[in-house]
Design a protein around this motif. Sequence first.
Motif, PDB file in Angstrom:
ATOM      1  N   VAL A 119      18.246  -9.896   0.857  1.00  0.00           N
ATOM      2  CA  VAL A 119      17.683 -10.826  -0.077  1.00  0.00           C
ATOM      3  C   VAL A 119      17.214 -12.231   1.386  1.00  0.00           C
ATOM      4  O   VAL A 119      18.265 -12.781   2.067  1.00  0.00           O
ATOM      5  N   LEU A 120      15.849 -12.072   1.188  1.00  0.00           N
ATOM      6  CA  LEU A 120      15.544 -13.403   2.110  1.00  0.00           C
ATOM      7  C   LEU A 120      14.718 -14.905   0.952  1.00  0.00           C
ATOM      8  O   LEU A 120      14.446 -14.846   0.196  1.00  0.00           O
TER       9      LEU A 120
ATOM     10  N   LEU B 267       6.007   0.222  -4.800  1.00  0.00           N
ATOM     11  CA  LEU B 267       6.318  -0.888  -5.079  1.00  0.00           C
ATOM     12  C   LEU B 267       7.687  -0.673  -4.539  1.00  0.00           C
ATOM     13  O   LEU B 267       8.705  -0.033  -4.093  1.00  0.00           O
ATOM     14  N   ASP B 268       7.421  -1.682  -2.890  1.00  0.00           N
ATOM     15  CA  ASP B 268       8.539  -2.037  -2.175  1.00  0.00           C
ATOM     16  C   ASP B 268       9.898  -1.630  -2.348  1.00  0.00           C
ATOM     17  O   ASP B 268       9.918  -2.727  -3.426  1.00  0.00           O
ATOM     18  N   THR B 269      10.939  -1.325  -1.838  1.00  0.00           N
ATOM     19  CA  THR B 269      12.707  -0.676  -2.077  1.00  0.00           C
ATOM     20  C   THR B 269      12.935  -1.803  -1.864  1.00  0.00           C
ATOM     21  O   THR B 269      14.666  -1.271  -1.635  1.00  0.00           O
ATOM     22  N   HIS B 270      12.820  -2.395  -0.437  1.00  0.00           N
ATOM     23  CA  HIS B 270      13.595  -3.162   0.307  1.00  0.00           C
ATOM     24  C   HIS B 270      14.302  -4.496   0.861  1.00  0.00           C
ATOM     25  O   HIS B 270      15.364  -5.406   0.781  1.00  0.00           O
ATOM     26  N   LEU B 271      13.815  -5.336  -0.350  1.00  0.00           N
ATOM     27  CA  LEU B 271      12.974  -6.719   0.072  1.00  0.00           C
ATOM     28  C   LEU B 271      12.748  -7.518  -0.910  1.00  0.00           C
ATOM     29  O   LEU B 271      12.458  -7.140  -1.731  1.00  0.00           O
ATOM     30  N   VAL B 272      14.058  -8.846  -1.389  1.00  0.00           N
ATOM     31  CA  VAL B 272      13.632  -9.071  -2.206  1.00  0.00           C
ATOM     32  C   VAL B 272      13.480 -10.681  -1.641  1.00  0.00           C
ATOM     33  O   VAL B 272      14.218 -11.425  -0.998  1.00  0.00           O
TER      34      VAL B 272
ATOM     35  N   GLN C 235       0.738  -1.298   0.116  1.00  0.00           N
ATOM     36  CA  GLN C 235      -0.210  -0.041  -0.172  1.00  0.00           C
ATOM     37  C   GLN C 235       1.059   1.095  -0.329  1.00  0.00           C
ATOM     38  O   GLN C 235       1.782   1.455   0.843  1.00  0.00           O
ATOM     39  N   ALA C 236       0.473   2.260  -1.048  1.00  0.00           N
ATOM     40  CA  ALA C 236       1.812   3.499  -1.102  1.00  0.00           C
ATOM     41  C   ALA C 236       1.879   3.879   0.424  1.00  0.00           C
ATOM     42  O   ALA C 236       2.676   4.598   0.576  1.00  0.00           O
ATOM     43  N   ARG C 237       0.487   3.856   1.551  1.00  0.00           N
ATOM     44  CA  ARG C 237       0.564   5.051   2.252  1.00  0.00           C
ATOM     45  C   ARG C 237       1.832   4.395   3.709  1.00  0.00           C
ATOM     46  O   ARG C 237       1.257   4.472   4.584  1.00  0.00           O
ATOM     47  N   GLN C 238       2.365   2.653   3.614  1.00  0.00           N
ATOM     48  CA  GLN C 238       3.429   2.221   3.633  1.00  0.00           C
ATOM     49  C   GLN C 238       4.511   1.780   3.438  1.00  0.00           C
ATOM     50  O   GLN C 238       4.576   0.501   3.483  1.00  0.00           O
ATOM     51  N   PRO C 239       5.103   3.013   2.826  1.00  0.00           N
ATOM     52  CA  PRO C 239       6.491   2.177   1.801  1.00  0.00           C
ATOM     53  C   PRO C 239       7.290   1.974   2.881  1.00  0.00           C
ATOM     54  O   PRO C 239       8.108   0.862   2.417  1.00  0.00           O
ATOM     55  N   GLN C 240       7.071   1.899   4.302  1.00  0.00           N
ATOM     56  CA  GLN C 240       8.681   1.493   5.064  1.00  0.00           C
ATOM     57  C   GLN C 240       8.334  -0.163   5.992  1.00  0.00           C
ATOM     58  O   GLN C 240       9.080  -0.548   6.179  1.00  0.00           O
ATOM     59  N   LEU C 241       7.176  -0.451   5.261  1.00  0.00           N
ATOM     60  CA  LEU C 241       6.347  -2.055   5.628  1.00  0.00           C
ATOM     61  C   LEU C 241       7.286  -2.431   6.372  1.00  0.00           C
ATOM     62  O   LEU C 241       7.133  -3.658   6.954  1.00  0.00           O
ATOM     63  N   LEU C 242       8.459  -3.469   4.506  1.00  0.00           N
ATOM     64  CA  LEU C 242       9.203  -4.434   4.959  1.00  0.00           C
ATOM     65  C   LEU C 242      10.546  -3.847   5.348  1.00  0.00           C
ATOM     66  O   LEU C 242      12.068  -4.791   5.280  1.00  0.00           O
ATOM     67  N   ARG C 243      11.549  -2.469   5.701  1.00  0.00           N
ATOM     68  CA  ARG C 243      12.140  -2.526   5.382  1.00  0.00           C
ATOM     69  C   ARG C 243      12.934  -2.568   6.768  1.00  0.00           C
ATOM     70  O   ARG C 243      14.114  -3.231   6.611  1.00  0.00           O
TER      71      ARG C 243
END
Length: 289
Positions: A263-264, A201-206, A119-127
């Motif tokens: 990378v997970l 699009l998340d930018t932290h995790l693959v 969701q656009a309102r949660q850009p740091q969700l997966l940081r």
Amino acid sequence: MLRRPLLKLAALWPLGAAIGAVPPPLPLVYPRHQALDDPQQGYVTALLQQALARSGQAYALRRSELRMVQTRAMQEIATASGGVDIVWAMTSRARETQLLPVRIPIDRGLIGWRVALIQARQPQLLRGVRSIGALARLSAGQMRDWPDSAILQANGLRLDTSSTYEGLFQQLAAGRIDYFPRSVIEAQSELASHAHLPLALDTHLVIRYPAALYFFVGRHRPELARHIERGLETMLADGSFVQLFQRHFGRLAEALQLSHRYVLELANPDLPEETPLVRKALWYRPKHH
């Protein structure tokens, strides 16, 4: 006086049996995707056309009239209904039992490199996600009939499934799921084609697991599988396979900065033993900066 015997001879000669006559191409039908804008289709159909041109057999490629999900397309092929002749899909043990795979990963394994739509309102969700346990606190969305669903669940991740592809984007936008893992091939174009929804699009995790996108045909069509394999191997040998891939996805993968992400790694217990993981030339490797 010589004309009559010649005419008689011509009448006896079967239609199309003239010396050097080219037999008509065999029809080859692939399924019309459920997605309105399938990001893989341009590349895959171009790859298939080029492979068929090098196969030693003429084929006429066309799309099915009906839209269909993967399981429906596979059922049509397995039962030799004539509605569909070929499908491209992620491999699994069950799929390789039901259909005949051409074991050359047409995606170079990128189907197993996953970035998340959020969701656009949660850009740091997966940081801060650094473990499967941390990711398991969130809910992922997937299609019910995708092998990815079984992979995510086997690794202990939480999952909400949908029977419709478009429904997953709606569920994410509404907050009913936390993230939607997509292959790096698909993520950016899917985000663009759903620009009307508040997604990012998340930018932290693959998320990465060994996987392969193959062409599948009916088990009753081994000659078709051989023709496609011959064409793809010829393309691998002359470099045209990697050139086509780079043209469509090279910049995409680099733009996602895969080498800069955490990378997970997940296990894929559903990956058949015959998967050619040892042929390094078949698989994508990101450039490290």
